[in-house]
Design a protein around this motif. Structure first.
Motif, PDB file in Angstrom:
ATOM      1  N   CYS A  46       0.846  -1.202   0.000  1.00  0.00           N
ATOM      2  CA  CYS A  46       0.000   0.000   0.000  1.00  0.00           C
ATOM      3  C   CYS A  46       0.877   1.246   0.000  1.00  0.00           C
ATOM      4  CB  CYS A  46      -0.933   0.007   1.212  1.00  0.00           C
ATOM      5  SG  CYS A  46      -1.953   1.503   1.251  1.00  0.00           S
ATOM      6  N   ILE A  48      -0.221   4.206   0.016  1.00  0.00           N
ATOM      7  CA  ILE A  48      -0.862   5.298   0.751  1.00  0.00           C
ATOM      8  C   ILE A  48      -0.252   5.438   2.146  1.00  0.00           C
ATOM      9  CG2 ILE A  48      -3.059   6.152   1.658  1.00  0.00           C
ATOM     10  CD1 ILE A  48      -4.289   4.343  -0.704  1.00  0.00           C
ATOM     11  N   HIS A  49      -0.164   4.314   2.864  1.00  0.00           N
ATOM     12  CA  HIS A  49       0.471   4.412   4.183  1.00  0.00           C
ATOM     13  C   HIS A  49       1.935   3.970   4.145  1.00  0.00           C
ATOM     14  CE1 HIS A  49      -0.672   0.084   4.502  1.00  0.00           C
ATOM     15  NE2 HIS A  49       0.418   0.015   5.256  1.00  0.00           N
ATOM     16  N   CYS A  68      -7.187  -1.601   1.703  1.00  0.00           N
ATOM     17  CA  CYS A  68      -5.867  -1.734   2.310  1.00  0.00           C
ATOM     18  C   CYS A  68      -6.054  -2.591   3.566  1.00  0.00           C
ATOM     19  CB  CYS A  68      -5.305  -0.360   2.675  1.00  0.00           C
ATOM     20  SG  CYS A  68      -3.937  -0.441   3.848  1.00  0.00           S
ATOM     21  N   GLN A  71      -3.755  -1.138   7.056  1.00  0.00           N
ATOM     22  CA  GLN A  71      -4.083   0.088   7.793  1.00  0.00           C
ATOM     23  C   GLN A  71      -5.485   0.615   7.484  1.00  0.00           C
ATOM     24  OE1 GLN A  71      -1.979   1.730  10.041  1.00  0.00           O
ATOM     25  NE2 GLN A  71      -0.625  -0.055   9.873  1.00  0.00           N
ATOM     26  N   CYS A  73      -6.658   2.002   4.843  1.00  0.00           N
ATOM     27  CA  CYS A  73      -6.584   3.346   4.254  1.00  0.00           C
ATOM     28  C   CYS A  73      -7.875   3.718   3.522  1.00  0.00           C
ATOM     29  CB  CYS A  73      -5.412   3.435   3.281  1.00  0.00           C
ATOM     30  SG  CYS A  73      -3.805   3.289   4.077  1.00  0.00           S
TER      31      CYS A  73
HETATM   32 ZN   LIG Z   1      -2.753   1.409   3.399  1.00  0.00          ZN
END
Ligand SMILES: [Zn+2]
Length: 342
Positions: A46, A48-49, A68, A71, A73
């Protein structure tokens, strides 16, 4: 038209846009390092995180919804593909829509693009069904070629040794928008037989990321033995001397054409095959070869002389500039090598 109807229509158009998105291509473009692809979904760490889990991010190839698993997301961002583009590229909703339009060729504002969208979708289906590194033969069709032509990139215009004008590329019917199974976008060069019938494509990787030896992919089952690229046009420009110039590749043909030599064909390799030799015997009186100045080109020139001497008047021409193929030469350089053909 009531507001309700236009809202529904817009939602319908967004559905079509979502359908047209290629999950692998999009995630590649957004910078995800894809680790796993199966029939249903694409997986990656991922972005994003920024986690290390190689499969925490999963996008469904059909719905383009994503999650995700590490986390969650998606709970902050929203699990739609437009939500993802908005977040990753810091865009507004409409900017994200425009971005997806640009990578799919679907224009949600223009209804006439629906036909184009359907063709795109058909093409993607055919590409997905193919199981090797060749271009599926089902795409060898004038209708598909027309739709490819709308998606040509500027690759051959901006390439270091390219600089081909849109006029030249239009003339040679170069298209684009072919995405191979690895997510690499390719421009499309149609190959026609002596009578002008569409036989195959050669598709050039425009990302420069394809493995060595796979820069160009050919249509599956295409046999170049009895085909000379551009013969159907060149045969009408041989002049009183009935002279044909033979080069190795597509770009050399385009470059000679640009310099005013329209009687030029490519053998699509560094060897003039037996079938190609017979095509030349039945078309021309004189043959000039202008191969690339490397070992393969030298061998191909010698072999052409050995094979064809006594059957046709053959004269080898040579590029006196090391490292420059006929496709890379300036118009003046080409004219100094080839001279005037009557
Ligand atoms: Zn994520």
């Amino acid at each position: 038209m009531s507001q309700q109807t236009s809202k529904e229509e817009f939602a319908y158009k967004l559905d079509r846009l979502r359908d047209a998105v290629d999950a692998e291509l999009l995630l590649n473009l957004l910078g995800f390092k894809i680790t796993h692809v199966n029939e249903k979904e694409v997986r990656a760490p991922c972005l994003i995180h920024g986690g290390a889990n190689k499969t925490s991010f999963r996008m469904n190839k059909e719905t383009k919804r994503w999650v995700c698993f590490s986390q969650h997301c998606h709970e902050d961002i929203g699990f739609g593909v437009i939500d993802l583009v908005k977040h990753m590229l810091n865009m507004t909703f409409m900017e994200a829509v425009k971005y997806l339009e640009s990578i799919t060729g679907v224009d949600v504002h223009d209804e006439s693009n629906y036909i184009e969208y359907k063709r795109h979708k058909d093409r993607q289906e055919i590409i997905k069904q193919a199981d090797n590194r060749k271009i599926p033969p089902a795409l060898t069709d004038e209708t598909y070629l027309k739709s490819f032509r709308k998606f040509r990139s500027d690759y051959f215009e901006r390439e270091k040794n390219g600089g081909f004008s849109t006029d030249i590329l239009d003339f040679f019917e170069v298209g684009g928008g072919y995405v191979d199974k690895f997510g690499f976008q390719r421009d499309v060069i149609p190959i026609r037989d002596k009578g002008g019938r569409l036989l195959a494509y050669s598709c050039r990787d425009i990302t420069d990321k394809a493995d060595y030896g796979y820069k160009y992919l050919l249509t599956e089952g295409f046999d170049k033995d009895k085909v000379l690229y551009n013969l159907f046009r060149a045969k009408n420009h041989m002049g009183n001397s009935n002279t044909m110039i033979v080069v190795e590749g597509f770009k050399s043909v385009w470059n000679l054409y640009r310099a005013g030599y329209k009687n030029v064909v490519a053998c699509m390799g560094s060897t003039i095959t037996q079938g190609q030799q017979h095509l030349l015997y039945s078309t021309a009186f004189n043959v000039l070869t202008l191969f690339d100045p490397d070992e393969a080109g030298a061998k191909g020139t010698i072999r052409a002389l050995d094979d064809m001497k006594g059957k046709i008047n053959i004269t080898p021409l040579f590029v006196p500039y090391a490292g420059k193929d006929p496709g890379d030469l300036t118009i003046d350089e080409l004219r100094s090598i080839i001279g005037i053909i009557n």
